[in-house]
Design a protein around this motif. Sequence first.
Motif, mmCIF file in Angstrom:
data_model
loop_
_atom_site.group_PDB
_atom_site.id
_atom_site.type_symbol
_atom_site.label_atom_id
_atom_site.label_comp_id
_atom_site.label_asym_id
_atom_site.label_seq_id
_atom_site.Cartn_x
_atom_site.Cartn_y
_atom_site.Cartn_z
ATOM 1 N N ARG A 102 0.689 -1.124 0.254
ATOM 2 C CA ARG A 102 0.094 0.091 -0.075
ATOM 3 C C ARG A 102 0.825 1.257 0.087
ATOM 4 O O ARG A 102 2.367 1.008 0.181
ATOM 5 N N GLY A 103 0.133 2.329 -0.131
ATOM 6 C CA GLY A 103 0.951 3.643 0.262
ATOM 7 C C GLY A 103 1.220 4.490 -1.188
ATOM 8 O O GLY A 103 0.585 3.990 -2.192
ATOM 9 N N ASP A 104 1.883 5.441 -1.005
ATOM 10 C CA ASP A 104 1.932 6.545 -2.153
ATOM 11 C C ASP A 104 3.355 6.040 -2.948
ATOM 12 O O ASP A 104 4.234 5.278 -2.374
ATOM 13 N N SER A 105 3.270 6.469 -4.281
ATOM 14 C CA SER A 105 4.573 6.340 -4.963
ATOM 15 C C SER A 105 5.961 6.664 -4.447
ATOM 16 O O SER A 105 5.927 7.843 -4.011
ATOM 17 N N TYR A 106 6.663 6.022 -4.433
ATOM 18 C CA TYR A 106 8.047 6.150 -3.824
ATOM 19 C C TYR A 106 8.763 7.335 -5.064
ATOM 20 O O TYR A 106 9.312 8.266 -4.615
ATOM 21 N N ARG A 107 8.345 7.299 -6.225
ATOM 22 C CA ARG A 107 8.723 8.030 -7.285
ATOM 23 C C ARG A 107 8.593 9.536 -6.912
ATOM 24 O O ARG A 107 9.143 10.627 -7.215
ATOM 25 N N LEU A 108 7.364 9.690 -6.395
ATOM 26 C CA LEU A 108 6.845 11.018 -6.165
ATOM 27 C C LEU A 108 7.338 11.554 -4.505
ATOM 28 O O LEU A 108 6.944 12.828 -4.543
ATOM 29 N N ARG A 109 7.919 10.643 -4.119
ATOM 30 C CA ARG A 109 8.213 11.169 -2.576
ATOM 31 C C ARG A 109 9.182 12.263 -2.344
ATOM 32 O O ARG A 109 9.235 13.099 -1.780
ATOM 33 N N ALA A 110 10.226 11.928 -3.414
ATOM 34 C CA ALA A 110 11.399 13.193 -3.201
ATOM 35 C C ALA A 110 10.841 14.513 -3.615
ATOM 36 O O ALA A 110 10.881 15.577 -3.046
ATOM 37 N N LYS A 111 9.854 14.474 -5.084
ATOM 38 C CA LYS A 111 9.306 15.555 -5.247
ATOM 39 C C LYS A 111 8.369 16.157 -4.191
ATOM 40 O O LYS A 111 8.408 17.431 -3.795
ATOM 41 N N ARG A 112 7.613 15.418 -3.445
ATOM 42 C CA ARG A 112 6.663 15.822 -2.326
ATOM 43 C C ARG A 112 7.552 16.629 -1.163
ATOM 44 O O ARG A 112 7.119 17.664 -0.691
ATOM 45 N N LYS A 113 8.816 15.712 -0.815
ATOM 46 C CA LYS A 113 9.374 16.147 0.138
ATOM 47 C C LYS A 113 9.974 17.776 -0.182
ATOM 48 O O LYS A 113 10.188 18.513 0.777
ATOM 49 N N SER A 114 10.521 17.976 -1.340
ATOM 50 C CA SER A 114 10.804 19.104 -1.617
ATOM 51 C C SER A 114 9.992 20.442 -2.090
ATOM 52 O O SER A 114 10.538 21.443 -2.478
ATOM 53 N N GLY A 115 8.654 19.962 -1.674
ATOM 54 C CA GLY A 115 7.602 20.847 -1.917
ATOM 55 C C GLY A 115 7.140 21.226 -3.250
ATOM 56 O O GLY A 115 6.376 22.123 -3.431
ATOM 57 N N LEU A 116 7.666 20.117 -4.401
ATOM 58 C CA LEU A 116 7.451 20.496 -5.343
ATOM 59 C C LEU A 116 5.971 19.991 -5.787
ATOM 60 O O LEU A 116 5.066 20.581 -6.595
ATOM 61 N N ILE A 117 5.471 19.107 -5.282
ATOM 62 C CA ILE A 117 3.972 18.669 -5.162
ATOM 63 C C ILE A 117 3.439 18.551 -3.826
ATOM 64 O O ILE A 117 4.246 18.444 -3.056
ATOM 65 N N LYS A 118 2.261 18.359 -3.669
ATOM 66 C CA LYS A 118 1.469 18.222 -2.464
ATOM 67 C C LYS A 118 1.714 16.818 -2.014
ATOM 68 O O LYS A 118 1.471 15.911 -2.904
#
Length: 189
Positions: free
Chosen positions: A173-189
């Motif tokens: 389960r869970g969110d995409s690891y690919r988007l994690r880095a982007k999420r962390k850097s505030g690029l996406i929510k």
Amino acid sequence: KLAHFPTVKELAGFDFEAQPSIDPKQIRDLAASRWIANGENVLLLGPPGVGKTHLSIALGREAILAGYTVQFTTATTLVAGLAKAHGERRLDEKLLALAKPKLLIIDELGYLPLEPDAAHLFFQLVSRRYETGAMLITSNRSVAEWGTVFADPVVATAILDRLLHHSHVLTIRGDSYRLRAKRKSGLIK
Ligand code: ADP
Ligand code: MG
């Protein structure tokens, strides 16, 4: 020979803390490759980006290190190859070749629904390998949705019956690891 991994992935590079829905002990257990010796199956299910392909390559690598022959393919490539062989009247030869590797990894089942003919060819492959060769299948669809994936609930049931008989099903389960880095850097929510 064989394998055909799309990239290099290792268990050592898998961040278990980022993926709490996976039991690290279960993965370490599978990495010991006993399930392959026993001709059992592993299903890795879950949404995109949660590490299904990463783990399938890493487990395949462990199998090779343990001395097993491994072939990696995607569901799309596999089914296209079966259909082509069928059209050229050499399906038996193709099924025989696909029955040879001790572990057959089929990545991305369910991204595209299969035509009824393709589903039936897939069934023949599963029957051929049943109880003799291990399979690791990844899918973005839950087992309950496989009737839709195979366009035919009867064929889907027959496939699942064999696959699940001796199997380890891991639902990630869970969110995409690919988007994690982007999420962390505030690029996406
Ligand atoms: P899926 O096949 O489930 O869509 P992938 O296995 O392709 O996902 O993972 C997407 C990317 O994120 C890959 O580069 C993979 O190595 C990486 N990745 C995913 N989960 C993890 C994790 N828990 N630890 C380290 N890398 C991960
Ligand atoms: Mg994948």
